[in-house]
Design an enzyme around this catalytic site. Structure first.
Site, mmCIF file in Angstrom:
data_model
loop_
_atom_site.group_PDB
_atom_site.id
_atom_site.type_symbol
_atom_site.label_atom_id
_atom_site.label_comp_id
_atom_site.label_asym_id
_atom_site.label_seq_id
_atom_site.Cartn_x
_atom_site.Cartn_y
_atom_site.Cartn_z
ATOM 1 N N LYS A 175 1.018 -1.255 -0.083
ATOM 2 C CA LYS A 175 -0.200 0.202 -0.188
ATOM 3 C C LYS A 175 0.871 1.246 0.128
ATOM 4 O O LYS A 175 2.037 1.006 0.134
ATOM 5 C CB LYS A 175 -0.785 0.143 1.429
ATOM 6 C CG LYS A 175 -2.064 -1.161 1.031
ATOM 7 C CD LYS A 175 -3.048 -1.252 2.257
ATOM 8 C CE LYS A 175 -3.981 -2.458 2.222
ATOM 9 N NZ LYS A 175 -5.021 -2.316 3.266
ATOM 10 N N HIS A 232 -1.628 -5.576 1.030
ATOM 11 C CA HIS A 232 -2.898 -6.046 0.624
ATOM 12 C C HIS A 232 -2.710 -7.411 0.299
ATOM 13 O O HIS A 232 -1.699 -7.708 -0.366
ATOM 14 C CB HIS A 232 -3.790 -5.266 -0.394
ATOM 15 C CG HIS A 232 -4.761 -6.252 -0.899
ATOM 16 N ND1 HIS A 232 -6.188 -6.285 -0.419
ATOM 17 C CD2 HIS A 232 -4.747 -7.009 -1.961
ATOM 18 C CE1 HIS A 232 -6.752 -7.150 -1.334
ATOM 19 N NE2 HIS A 232 -5.970 -7.556 -2.173
ATOM 20 N N ASN A 255 -2.333 -0.370 7.139
ATOM 21 C CA ASN A 255 -1.831 -1.655 7.464
ATOM 22 C C ASN A 255 -0.895 -2.366 6.447
ATOM 23 O O ASN A 255 -0.570 -3.652 6.100
ATOM 24 C CB ASN A 255 -3.052 -2.779 7.786
ATOM 25 C CG ASN A 255 -4.088 -2.888 6.740
ATOM 26 O OD1 ASN A 255 -3.763 -2.383 5.589
ATOM 27 N ND2 ASN A 255 -5.016 -3.471 6.968
ATOM 28 N N GLU A 302 -8.457 -9.929 -8.994
ATOM 29 C CA GLU A 302 -7.763 -8.763 -8.583
ATOM 30 C C GLU A 302 -6.469 -8.809 -9.665
ATOM 31 O O GLU A 302 -6.071 -7.812 -10.192
ATOM 32 C CB GLU A 302 -7.084 -9.051 -7.318
ATOM 33 C CG GLU A 302 -8.397 -8.630 -6.466
ATOM 34 C CD GLU A 302 -7.895 -8.987 -4.915
ATOM 35 O OE1 GLU A 302 -7.034 -9.313 -4.622
ATOM 36 O OE2 GLU A 302 -8.912 -8.425 -4.024
ATOM 37 N N TYR A 351 -11.794 -2.421 -4.713
ATOM 38 C CA TYR A 351 -12.288 -2.866 -3.235
ATOM 39 C C TYR A 351 -14.143 -2.585 -3.512
ATOM 40 O O TYR A 351 -14.880 -2.475 -2.593
ATOM 41 C CB TYR A 351 -12.160 -1.601 -2.413
ATOM 42 C CG TYR A 351 -10.626 -1.968 -1.756
ATOM 43 C CD1 TYR A 351 -10.551 -3.049 -0.892
ATOM 44 C CD2 TYR A 351 -9.928 -0.884 -1.757
ATOM 45 C CE1 TYR A 351 -9.255 -3.135 -0.280
ATOM 46 C CE2 TYR A 351 -8.481 -1.058 -1.146
ATOM 47 C CZ TYR A 351 -8.085 -2.196 -0.493
ATOM 48 O OH TYR A 351 -6.917 -2.321 0.130
HETATM 49 P P1 GTP Z 1 -7.022 -6.116 2.432
HETATM 50 O O1 GTP Z 1 -5.827 -7.015 2.518
HETATM 51 O O2 GTP Z 1 -6.398 -4.554 2.330
HETATM 52 O O3 GTP Z 1 -8.000 -6.326 1.551
HETATM 53 O O4 GTP Z 1 -7.295 -6.142 4.044
HETATM 54 P P2 GTP Z 1 -8.333 -7.075 4.804
HETATM 55 O O5 GTP Z 1 -8.795 -8.197 3.505
HETATM 56 O O6 GTP Z 1 -7.703 -7.711 5.588
HETATM 57 O O7 GTP Z 1 -9.580 -6.236 5.049
HETATM 58 P P3 GTP Z 1 -10.923 -5.893 4.162
HETATM 59 O O8 GTP Z 1 -10.802 -6.381 2.757
HETATM 60 O O9 GTP Z 1 -12.123 -6.108 5.052
HETATM 61 O O10 GTP Z 1 -10.649 -4.037 4.338
HETATM 62 C C1 GTP Z 1 -9.844 -3.410 3.201
HETATM 63 C C2 GTP Z 1 -8.800 -2.592 4.128
HETATM 64 O O11 GTP Z 1 -9.895 -1.552 4.533
HETATM 65 C C3 GTP Z 1 -8.291 -2.912 5.234
HETATM 66 O O12 GTP Z 1 -6.942 -3.495 5.062
HETATM 67 C C4 GTP Z 1 -8.097 -1.733 6.116
HETATM 68 O O13 GTP Z 1 -6.982 -0.790 5.709
HETATM 69 C C5 GTP Z 1 -9.291 -0.946 5.792
HETATM 70 N N1 GTP Z 1 -10.320 -1.234 6.488
HETATM 71 C C6 GTP Z 1 -10.961 -2.369 6.914
HETATM 72 N N2 GTP Z 1 -11.775 -2.367 7.908
HETATM 73 C C7 GTP Z 1 -11.950 -0.957 8.308
HETATM 74 C C8 GTP Z 1 -12.553 -0.117 9.174
HETATM 75 O O14 GTP Z 1 -13.536 -0.794 9.861
HETATM 76 N N3 GTP Z 1 -12.266 1.284 9.374
HETATM 77 C C9 GTP Z 1 -11.317 1.600 8.442
HETATM 78 N N4 GTP Z 1 -11.062 3.192 8.619
HETATM 79 N N5 GTP Z 1 -10.558 0.938 7.568
HETATM 80 C C10 GTP Z 1 -10.765 -0.446 7.639
HETATM 81 MG MG MG Z 2 -9.504 -7.709 1.699
#
Ligand code: GTP
Ligand code: MG
Length: 148
Positions: A9, A115, A112, A126, A49
């Protein structure tokens, strides 16, 4: 053979973590079959996303991800999607185990660092979205020493 889409990221690029993240996948035994540094548009991240489009954090997430370059990669190996997710650690870095990428390099949910695809189906989607030109086919000389 299974493929996963891994992306450093914007904060990971800015913090100089690209090499660290690539190194972990390389040394684990995964084969790199696509790689590029891209500053993608909001529209591109809206597609990436799309499954989160109803979430309150979606507009901020898309805007942030399009704010700077990311490193897009495809890694091939065994059980790559699940293993990739394990290597990343929990979504919220405060819950990520030490030894994972997020557990070693991150503190906050929206920063974080990396991805990883969450299923084989989303990996396929993707990979098509980020590498419409396709991935690279080659034989890895290490395969015989990595796979039984
Ligand atoms: P990715 O590998 O980045 O897709 O992460 P993930 O699969 O572990 O989580 P998800 O796909 O649910 O969410 C995508 C990204 O959105 C996360 O990596 C976070 O950076 C962000 N995100 C997820 N949940 C939250 C939330 O509740 N609040 C905020 N601010 N950001 C969030
Ligand atoms: Mg995800």
């Amino acid at each position: 053979k299974e493929r996963t889409y891994i992306m450093v990221k914007p904060e990971g690029v800015q913090r100089g973590l690209v090499g660290e993240i690539i190194k972990r996948f390389e040394t684990r035994g995964f084969k790199l079959i696509a790689l590029k540094l891209v500053h993608a548009t909001k529209e591109h991240f809206e597609k990436h996303y799309a499954d989160l489009s109803t979430k309150p954090f979606y507009p901020g997430l898309v805007k942030y991800m399009a704010s700077g370059p990311v490193v897009a990669m495809v890694w091939e190996g065994l059980d790559s999607v699940k293993t990739g997710r394990t290597m990343l650690g929990a979504t919220n870095p405060l819950a990520s185990a030490p030894g994972t990428i997020r557990g070693d390099y991150a503190l906050s949910l929206g920063r974080n660092v990396c991805h990883g695809s969450d299923s084989v189906e989303s990996a396929e989607k993707e990979i098509k979205l980020w590498f419409p030109e396709g991935v690279v086919q080659y034989e890895s000389s290490q395969a015989a020493w990595i796979f039984e």
